[in-house]
Design a protein around this motif. Structure first.
Motif, PDB file in Angstrom:
ATOM      1  N   ARG A   1       1.928  -4.861  -0.986  1.00 28.61           N
ATOM      2  CA  ARG A   1       2.633  -3.674  -0.508  1.00 28.61           C
ATOM      3  C   ARG A   1       3.667  -3.232  -1.542  1.00 28.61           C
ATOM      4  O   ARG A   1       3.821  -2.051  -1.842  1.00 28.61           O
ATOM      5  CB  ARG A   1       3.311  -3.966   0.825  1.00 28.61           C
ATOM      6  N   THR A   2       4.362  -4.190  -2.114  1.00 27.63           N
ATOM      7  CA  THR A   2       5.386  -3.873  -3.107  1.00 27.63           C
ATOM      8  C   THR A   2       4.757  -3.237  -4.341  1.00 27.63           C
ATOM      9  O   THR A   2       5.266  -2.270  -4.885  1.00 27.63           O
ATOM     10  CB  THR A   2       6.134  -5.150  -3.510  1.00 27.63           C
ATOM     11  N   VAL A   3       3.618  -3.814  -4.771  1.00 25.49           N
ATOM     12  CA  VAL A   3       2.937  -3.275  -5.947  1.00 25.49           C
ATOM     13  C   VAL A   3       2.559  -1.828  -5.715  1.00 25.49           C
ATOM     14  O   VAL A   3       2.770  -0.956  -6.554  1.00 25.49           O
ATOM     15  CB  VAL A   3       1.676  -4.118  -6.262  1.00 25.49           C
ATOM     16  N   ASP A   4       2.000  -1.557  -4.517  1.00 22.54           N
ATOM     17  CA  ASP A   4       1.566  -0.202  -4.233  1.00 22.54           C
ATOM     18  C   ASP A   4       2.752   0.749  -4.191  1.00 22.54           C
ATOM     19  O   ASP A   4       2.708   1.842  -4.734  1.00 22.54           O
ATOM     20  CB  ASP A   4       0.824  -0.176  -2.899  1.00 22.54           C
ATOM     21  N   LEU A   5       3.818   0.322  -3.582  1.00 25.67           N
ATOM     22  CA  LEU A   5       5.005   1.181  -3.522  1.00 25.67           C
ATOM     23  C   LEU A   5       5.553   1.422  -4.916  1.00 25.67           C
ATOM     24  O   LEU A   5       6.022   2.503  -5.238  1.00 25.67           O
ATOM     25  CB  LEU A   5       6.076   0.520  -2.641  1.00 25.67           C
TER      26      LEU A   5
ATOM     27  N   CYS B   1      -7.449  -4.276   1.759  1.00 22.15           N
ATOM     28  CA  CYS B   1      -6.115  -4.054   1.221  1.00 22.15           C
ATOM     29  C   CYS B   1      -6.191  -2.974   0.137  1.00 22.15           C
ATOM     30  O   CYS B   1      -6.979  -3.089  -0.806  1.00 22.15           O
ATOM     31  CB  CYS B   1      -5.585  -5.365   0.644  1.00 22.15           C
ATOM     32  N   PRO B   2      -5.425  -1.911   0.259  1.00 23.26           N
ATOM     33  CA  PRO B   2      -5.483  -0.819  -0.724  1.00 23.26           C
ATOM     34  C   PRO B   2      -5.072  -1.261  -2.127  1.00 23.26           C
ATOM     35  O   PRO B   2      -5.423  -0.625  -3.118  1.00 23.26           O
ATOM     36  CB  PRO B   2      -4.486   0.211  -0.182  1.00 23.26           C
ATOM     37  N   ALA B   3      -4.332  -2.352  -2.223  1.00 23.58           N
ATOM     38  CA  ALA B   3      -3.840  -2.797  -3.525  1.00 23.58           C
ATOM     39  C   ALA B   3      -4.836  -3.705  -4.223  1.00 23.58           C
ATOM     40  O   ALA B   3      -5.130  -3.517  -5.403  1.00 23.58           O
ATOM     41  CB  ALA B   3      -2.500  -3.497  -3.365  1.00 23.58           C
ATOM     42  N   CYS B   4      -5.374  -4.690  -3.521  1.00 21.07           N
ATOM     43  CA  CYS B   4      -6.235  -5.675  -4.171  1.00 21.07           C
ATOM     44  C   CYS B   4      -7.645  -5.686  -3.622  1.00 21.07           C
ATOM     45  O   CYS B   4      -8.524  -6.297  -4.204  1.00 21.07           O
ATOM     46  CB  CYS B   4      -5.614  -7.062  -4.064  1.00 21.07           C
TER      47      CYS B   4
END
Ligand code: ZN
Length: 63
Positions: free
Chosen positions: A32-36, A8-11
């Protein structure tokens, strides 16, 4: 066919890249929301010209 798993690119947790994971390549909607969100924040850092700021009528003088 073994399920494809990506980081996961975020975590960084393993996230299913299968079609049923609609948040791929993220592991969850939250990531996904965090990354966006970070993406949007990056965009806000781009200086934007504000032609109206110079002659704004209600501008308070600096103290
Ligand atoms: Zn994640």
């Amino acid at each position: 066919m073994p399920p494809r798993v990506v980081s996961c690119p975020a975590c960084g947790k393993p996230a299913s890249f299968a079609a049923e994971n609609r948040f791929r390549p993220f592991c969850s909607e939250r990531c996904r929301t965090v990354d966006l969100g970070e993406w949007a924040a990056e965009g806000y850092r781009i200086p934007v010209k504000e032609p109206d700021s110079a002659d704004e009528p209600g501008r308070a003088p600096p103290e």
